[in-house]
Design an enzyme around this catalytic site. Structure first.
Site, PDB file in Angstrom:
ATOM      1  N   GLU A  12       0.977  -1.270  -0.063  1.00 10.27           N
ATOM      2  CA  GLU A  12       0.179   0.103  -0.154  1.00 10.27           C
ATOM      3  C   GLU A  12       0.634   1.251   0.058  1.00 10.27           C
ATOM      4  OE1 GLU A  12      -3.913  -0.074   2.086  1.00 10.27           O
ATOM      5  OE2 GLU A  12      -2.724  -1.600   3.323  1.00 10.27           O
ATOM      6  N   HIS A  33      -6.788 -10.909   4.602  1.00  8.08           N
ATOM      7  CA  HIS A  33      -6.845 -10.733   3.076  1.00  8.08           C
ATOM      8  C   HIS A  33      -5.691 -11.703   2.489  1.00  8.08           C
ATOM      9  CE1 HIS A  33      -9.474  -7.567   3.837  1.00  8.08           C
ATOM     10  NE2 HIS A  33      -8.501  -6.718   4.286  1.00  8.08           N
ATOM     11  N   LYS A  46       2.504  -0.913   4.717  1.00  6.38           N
ATOM     12  CA  LYS A  46       2.013   0.571   4.290  1.00  6.38           C
ATOM     13  C   LYS A  46       2.858   1.468   4.153  1.00  6.38           C
ATOM     14  CE  LYS A  46      -2.488   0.271   6.580  1.00  6.38           C
ATOM     15  NZ  LYS A  46      -3.371   0.384   5.605  1.00  6.38           N
TER      16      LYS A  46
HETATM   17  C1  BG6 Z   1      -8.678  -2.898   5.039  1.00  5.29           C
HETATM   18  C2  BG6 Z   1      -7.594  -2.775   5.787  1.00  5.29           C
HETATM   19  O1  BG6 Z   1      -9.032  -4.341   5.371  1.00  5.29           O
HETATM   20  O2  BG6 Z   1      -7.752  -3.005   3.675  1.00  5.29           O
HETATM   21  C3  BG6 Z   1      -6.886  -1.322   5.792  1.00  5.29           C
HETATM   22  O3  BG6 Z   1      -8.144  -2.544   7.305  1.00  5.29           O
HETATM   23  C4  BG6 Z   1      -6.081  -1.475   4.051  1.00  5.29           C
HETATM   24  O4  BG6 Z   1      -5.780  -0.977   6.471  1.00  5.29           O
HETATM   25  C5  BG6 Z   1      -7.353  -1.888   3.140  1.00  5.29           C
HETATM   26  O5  BG6 Z   1      -5.746  -0.088   3.670  1.00  5.29           O
HETATM   27  C6  BG6 Z   1      -6.746  -2.203   1.813  1.00  5.29           C
HETATM   28  O6  BG6 Z   1      -7.645  -2.641   0.965  1.00  5.29           O
HETATM   29  P1  BG6 Z   1      -7.797  -2.084  -0.617  1.00  5.29           P
HETATM   30  O7  BG6 Z   1      -8.921  -2.580  -1.268  1.00  5.29           O
HETATM   31  O8  BG6 Z   1      -7.527  -0.550  -0.813  1.00  5.29           O
HETATM   32  O9  BG6 Z   1      -6.543  -2.668  -1.123  1.00  5.29           O
END
Ligand code: BG6
Length: 518
Positions: free
Chosen positions: A244, A268, A368
């Site tokens: 991210e 995830h 992050k």
């Molecule tokens: C969420 C997390 O489940 O997923 C976040 O709590 C994270 O911290 C997010 O930023 C990321 O999701 P995506 O769909 O933007 O990759």
């Protein structure tokens, strides 16, 4: 480039899992949202429900009821929702479609701890049911902090609201986190099941709503060419990266108690891993798929601490830059404790100890404030057995790999060798790829449409089951225990806007491998 072709009339959100499914609207129902004034409802749920309604997948016999603490009547909720849709709709908003949807929004306010609130909710649901003909079906969506999942479900049960019947369903959606460790996850599952049957609980994971993730099953099981080589004889290792660019975005309070293992990896990333590693299910019915996924998680043996020292890496970002833009250190983010030991990056080597995968490491990493947003799965195949083309430079070239790009780009790409035209034998890496863009313009979506639709037709395939949640916690528990007992000595150990800590590269380099980055 291989061009994709969409059969006329195929809706982009429906043909997942390879299952031909009649494009019927979801069942008539009332959608009750707890925590409806929060971010999730505004950014995702309302836009997704509006999209579903616009696509005709949420039937006319439906309405949304917000349950909120603050005093809010139907009209006030409709004003808030109109403002939210103005900001977060995924496409142009058709005024007539919005007027239709807006009129379906209702609000009940009251203290979520009081039985009276649930009695009032029950009365309102009964009225809407008789007005709209929703056949007694109700989906309760808990977009609330996790501490109140169990109390809300208990109160719903006491008010008789979770009682399903022969011809009416009652379902409850819960958002992650599903506990913060094995014990709390077991307790949460127990508390939910004191009121609900497992088939009434939909533990939502928005990663499973992403198109490329859904396509993994299609890719693996609707194509004959990959499955025969999808094992330890042909695959060297697998990488799963969820990088991210964003920081904690005002969620410092939550994140500082969680960290990336709880926030991303336990849920995830392990879902992605299970989809890559699972055996072919006997059918595409929800339980068959979930049975195979949970077997993968059970096959990951938790590592002893001495091994984890070499196979688990953690990091936390310090101040850095995105281009010219200065980025604060994690510890300078609002609501993060000074001197925090929370990890904002982790890389793990995971071994799936079953017949198919013995000896094939799965390297997973997430963090992050990394250099770029990039979610990809890399299947790295073994080197050919004979380096016939050594003189032509093959020894230096990576073996074949398949990359599954989940976001921001959505694509599948196989990297191969080809001869550069000319009299000498010279090889070059080339890519055969398919991008979702090749499907042509696809309606923008929030990622929640498919998942909400599945709730309204009762398909649990893309949702976590209790045993999966617990199995995943069992895998990460030793990592969290070790890190909890051994304070990090080098935090912050990567600068915001970079690729993460050097130790993550060393983790794979020790095994003679390297991360595949864009
Ligand atoms: C969420 C997390 O489940 O997923 C976040 O709590 C994270 O911290 C997010 O930023 C990321 O999701 P995506 O769909 O933007 O990759």
């Amino acid at each position: 480039m291989i061009q994709g072709r969409v059969e006329p009339g195929v809706s982009p959100i429906l043909p997942a899992n390879g299952a031909p499914r009649p494009e019927r609207p979801g069942d008539p129902c009332l959608l009750v949202v707890f925590g409806a004034t929060g971010d999730l409802t505004k950014r995702k749920l309302l836009p997704a429900l509006f999209n579903l309604r616009s696509m005709g997948l949420l039937p006319a016999e439906s309405a949304v009821v917000a349950v909120v603490r603050k005093p809010l009547d139907d009209e006030a909720f409709r004003v808030e929702a109109t403002e939210a849709i103005g900001r977060f709709a995924t496409g142009p908003v058709d005024p007539a479609a919005w007027a239709d949807f807006r009129a379906r929004l209702h609000a009940v306010s009251g203290d979520l701890g009081l039985a009276a609130t649930y009695r009032e909710l029950a009365d309102r649901l009964a009225i809407l049911d008789s007005q709209l003909g929703t056949r007694g079906n109700v989906l309760f969506y808990l977009a609330t902090p996790p501490e109140v999942f169990a109390p809300i479900v208990a109160r719903l049960g006491e008010a008789g609201l979770t009682r399903a019947g022969e011809d009416r369903w009652r379902r409850v959606v819960v958002e992650k986190p599903f506990g913060r460790d094995l014990e709390s996850a077991v307790a949460l599952n127990r508390d939910l099941r004191a009121t609900l049957r497992e088939d009434q609980i939909f533990r939502i994971d928005h990663y499973l709503g992403k198109e490329t993730v859904q396509n993994l099953l299609v890719f693996r099981f609707a194509n004959g060419i990959f499955e025969p080589i999808w094992n330890r004889r042909y695959i060297d290792h697998v990488q799963i990266t969820v990088a991210e660019e964003l920081g904690v975005e005002g969620r410092g309070g939550y994140y500082d108690r969680a960290g990336v293992v709880r926030d991303m990896i336990q849920n995830h990333i392990f879902q992605l891993l299970a989809l890559v590693a699972m055996e072919p299910p006997s059918t595409l019915a929800g339980e068959a798929v979930r049975d195979e996924k949970v077997k993968v998680l059970h096959a990951i043996r938790p590592s002893p601490p001495e091994r984890l020292l070499a196979t688990a890496v953690r990091g936390q970002y310090g101040a850095g830059f995105a281009g010219d833009h200065a980025l604060p250190a994690y510890q300078a983010e609002p609501n993060v404790a000074p001197g925090s030991r929370t990890e904002t990056f982790a890389a793990l080597r995971v071994d799936v100890e079953n017949w198919r995968w013995a000896g094939v490491p799965f390297y997973v990493r997430s963090g992050k404030r990394l250099r770029r947003r990039d979610t990809r799965i890399v299947i790295q195949f073994r080197r050919p057995p004979l380096l016939l083309f050594r003189d032509a430079g093959l020894a230096d070239v990576e073996p074949n790999r398949l990359e599954i790009l989940v976001q921001p780009e959505e694509a599948f790409a196989v990297t191969m060798k080809a001869k550069i035209p000319g009299p000498a034998i010279r090889l070059q890496e080339v890519t055969m790829s398919f991008s979702y863009r090749d499907f042509g313009p696809i309606a923008q979506a929030t990622g929640y449409e498919r998942l909400l639709y599945d709730c309204t037709v009762g398909d649990p395939t893309l949702f976590h089951r209790a045993d999966m949640v617990e199995a995943a916690w069992r895998v990460v528990a030793p990592v969290l225990d070790l890190w909890g007992s051994l304070p990090p000595r080098d935090f912050p150990n990567y600068a915001a806007g970079t690729a993460g800590p050097a130790a993550a590269d060393e983790l794979v380099a020790r095994d003679g491998r390297r991360w595949i980055d864009p």
